[in-house]
Each structure stands twice: as structure tokens, then as C-alpha cells.
Design an enzyme around this catalytic site. Structure first.
Site, PDB file in Angstrom:
ATOM      1  CG  ASP A 192      -1.955   0.930   1.411  1.00 46.19           C
ATOM      2  OD1 ASP A 192      -2.603   1.160  -0.168  1.00 46.19           O
ATOM      3  OD2 ASP A 192      -2.898   1.246   2.577  1.00 46.19           O
ATOM      4  CG  ASP A 249      -3.169   4.113  -3.455  1.00 47.44           C
ATOM      5  OD1 ASP A 249      -4.803   3.299  -3.557  1.00 47.44           O
ATOM      6  OD2 ASP A 249      -3.555   4.443  -2.650  1.00 47.44           O
ATOM      7  CD  GLU A 250      -5.642  -1.208  -0.927  1.00 48.40           C
ATOM      8  OE1 GLU A 250      -4.922  -1.905   0.222  1.00 48.40           O
ATOM      9  OE2 GLU A 250      -6.137  -0.381  -1.293  1.00 48.40           O
TER      10      GLU A 250
END
Length: 372
Positions: free
Chosen positions: A29, A123-124
């Protein structure tokens, strides 16, 4: 604490299948991703409270830097509220094309370690690295490469299932690593507040509090019939998660079910001409995503949010998939005009296509709609 109902527990045959040996799952993350990209690219923003999003009255915070979070600024917060909490807050316009490019760099790094990558957002992502000797070493190598190649930091959680890996990635943020081995899984989960469980939103957390359930241990003390009586189909997930069990695999190439875009207006729209005009930029953003993904779908959906925050959708389906601007735009305008005159001012319009060509009934869902 609420007492569990006196009913038999599920048999071992009902439990998620345990892996032997256990899987090795990493959840990566990025730390305050959008805001961190802006601070990286503009040195004058470093060390300052930064919010990515619109600064006007109708604006919404898409992301907040850690300096802003100290003041209570959070993503999805109204910009006016964020500014009241932090008068020195610096607003920056989102640059989604830049965030997407950085995300591609990060996923290229993941691909050097495993093919089993399940992106959740820009983003993860989850990674299954079950074949390696040390998942900890792989996670740390990935974090160091991200820092070296993008000048950004990432946090990672390592565990034997997705549920705990995601919890672990948040444990030592920012720029942290947390490893939870199988023998510690249940104990780790049971120390946490239930509001940290994936899928437990504010309303569910409030309901649990009323039932005397505030921690994972409180949740694990309840039997399945008790949870089913209060949480319905969500009960089985809660029951096993509170015991550190989760059998969901990491799914590479998750199925995309829809592609969409939407826009919130600074002032309410009322008249036909201004509404049709306002739909244009929404269609532009949608077509960028359609072209980037190569998507085509049989259903075009219009989303309308009124000034009182009430929301409606209207859809039109076609016999065959459509992907052209003209076809999608014509359908969107037709759906909009069918709603006129509007009962209230309109604060948001959205367009999406779904029933995508080639989609199947797999469980994975990736929503690409981002508020502009």
C-alpha cells in the site's frame, strides 16, 4: 459484551480450507499516494499539509498528506471542512495521468517477483509469493525498489492470507513493514478494533458497539447464529475473519465490470442546456478510460446526484456492445433529457458503461470511476 446465542458452532467441514503449507501473501500500500507524488514533484510542498482535490465549496479531498492528517484531514472529506480543520492546507489539482504512470512503474516492480498480482487500486495490490523462501525479504526488496525507482514510500503487510496481510500493511505506516505468521494470526486479529476489519464501515461498527462488540476478540466470542441474526450474509466472513481465517486466493487479471467517470459541480445545474454541456467533460473522461482499457459494453448508465444528495441512475442497454463516443454520448444525453425538468438542482453527473464485452461471472470487480 453481548452474549453469544446457545447454538452449535459450525463444524470443521464448514471452515475455509486451510493451506498446507500456508500461502505467503503480501499487501503493498503506497503511503498517501497522490499527495506524496505531488510533494515529490514540487519540492515547495514538502513538509506542508497538502490535499489533492478541489479547493472550492463543492470540492472533495481525494488524498491528504501525512502533515494534513495530523489536523484530521482525510480523503473523501469536503474541502470546506478540511480547510476549517487546517487553515494552512495547500490544495493541489489531481493529476490522474501522472498517478497512473507511477502505478504502472510500481506494478512492473511487482512483476519481477511474481505473476500473481491482484491490483485493488492505483496504489495498492495483493501479491502471492508462496514459492519463495522468505516473503519478508521479498516485501522489503519491493519496498526498497519502489523508494529507489519512484522516490516514494510504500508500506507492506506479509501474512498467510489476504485479510491479515491488508491489516498488517496498515500497522506500521508510513514506510513500514509488518509480518504476521500463521501462529500469530488469530491473536493479532483479536487485538484490533472491529472498525479496522475490511468491510466494516462506520454504520456496521456502530451497530457492533451497541451489541458490545468492539474488538476482534469480542467478535470471536460470538457464535455464527448470533452473527447471522444481526449481520445476515456478512456473518460468515466476520466469524472466520475474527479467527484469522480467509480462504480467498490472490486473483490476477481481476474482471473489470464497469468503466465510468463522474463530476461534481461547484454550483448546482438546473437548465437543460447547462446540464447537457456539463455532461461533455464527463463523457471526455469516460472515453479516455474506455480507450485506455479497450472496453465496450452493452449498458450505458447515467448517474445524477441532486442538491439534497439524493441520487438516481438511469440506464439504457443495447443488443451489442458499444464503445464509440457517439453511441455512448447519444445514450447519455437521451437518458438525461428523459429526466427533465429536474426536481432539484444537480450537483453531480456521472456516466459509465457496463456489461462489458467478454466479461464473465467471476467475483472480482474493479471500478474505474474516479470523481473529477
Amino acid at each position: 459484551m453481548a452474549s453469544a446465542a446457545s447454538s452449535p458452532e459450525p463444524s470443521p467441514d464448514d471452515a475455509p480450507v486451510a493451506d498446507d503449507p500456508p500461502r505467503k501473501i503480501i499487501h503493498v500500500d503506497m503511503d498517501a499516494f497522490y499527495a506524496s507524488v505531488e510533494q515529490r514533484d514540487d519540492p515547495s510542498l514538502r513538509g506542508k499539509p497538502v490535499a489533492v482535490g478541489g479547493s472550492r465549496e463543492r470540492g472533495v479531498v481525494a488524498a491528504a498528506s501525512y502533515e494534513a492528517r495530523v489536523f484530521g484531514v482525510r480523503s473523501a472529506m469536503a474541502s470546506a471542512t478540511a480547510r476549517r480543520k487546517c487553515p494552512e492546507l495547500v490544495f493541489v489539482k489531481p493529476r490522474f495521468e501522472v498517478y497512473s504512470e507511477v502505478s504502472r512503474q510500481i506494478r512492473a516492480i511487482f512483476a519481477d517477483y511474481t505473476d500473481a498480482i491482484e491490483p485493488l487500486s492505483l496504489d495498492e495490490a495483493y501479491l502471492d509469493v508462496s514459492g519463495v523462501a522468505s516473503a519478508r525479504d521479498v516485501a522489503e526488496a519491493i519496498r526498497q525498489r519502489i523508494k529507489a525507482e519512484t522516490k516514494l514510500t510504500a508500506s507492506a503487510g506479509v501474512s498467510y492470507n489476504k485479510f491479515i496481510a491488508k491489516l498488517a500493511s496498515d500497522q506500521n505506516k508510513p514506510d513500514g513493514l509488518c509480518v504476521i505468521p500463521p501462529h500469530r494470526g488469530a491473536a493479532f486479529v483479536q487485538t484490533l478494533p472491529v472498525k479496522r476489519f475490511h468491510g466494516v464501515g462506520p454504520r456496521t461498527a456502530e451497530k457492533m458497539t451497541r451489541l458490545g462488540i468492539e474488538t476482534g476478540a469480542d467478535l470471536a466470542a460470538q457464535n455464527l447464529p448470533f452473527l447471522e441474526a444481526h449481520f445476515g450474509s456478512f456473518a460468515s466472513y466476520l466469524y472466520w475473519a475474527s479467527r484469522g481465517r480467509d480462504d480467498r486466493p490472490v486473483r490476477a487479471n481481476r474482471i473489470r465490470k464497469s468503466v465510468g467517470a463522474e463530476r461534481t459541480f461547484f454550483e448546482d445545474k438546473h437548465k437543460e442546456a447547462e446540464l447537457v454541456e456539463a455532461l461533455g467533460p464527463v463523457l471526455d473522461a469516460l472515453m479516455e478510460r474506455v480507450e485506455r482499457s479497450g472496453a465496450a459494453g452493452r449498458t450505458v448508465t447515467l448517474k445524477v446526484k441532486f442538491s439534497d444528495f439524493r441520487q438516481i441512475t438511469r440506464a439504457r442497454s443495447f443488443a451489442a456492445a458499444v464503445g464509440s463516443r457517439d453511441a455512448i454520448g447519444e445514450a447519455g444525453v437521451g437518458l438525461l433529457r428523459a429526466l427533465l425538468p429536474m426536481p432539484l438542482g444537480v450537483r453531480l453527473l456521472g456516466l459509465s458503461i457496463s456489461a462489458l464485452a467478454g466479461e464473465d461471472e467471476a467475483d472480482g470487480v474493479e471500478q474505474l470511476g474516479l470523481e473529477l
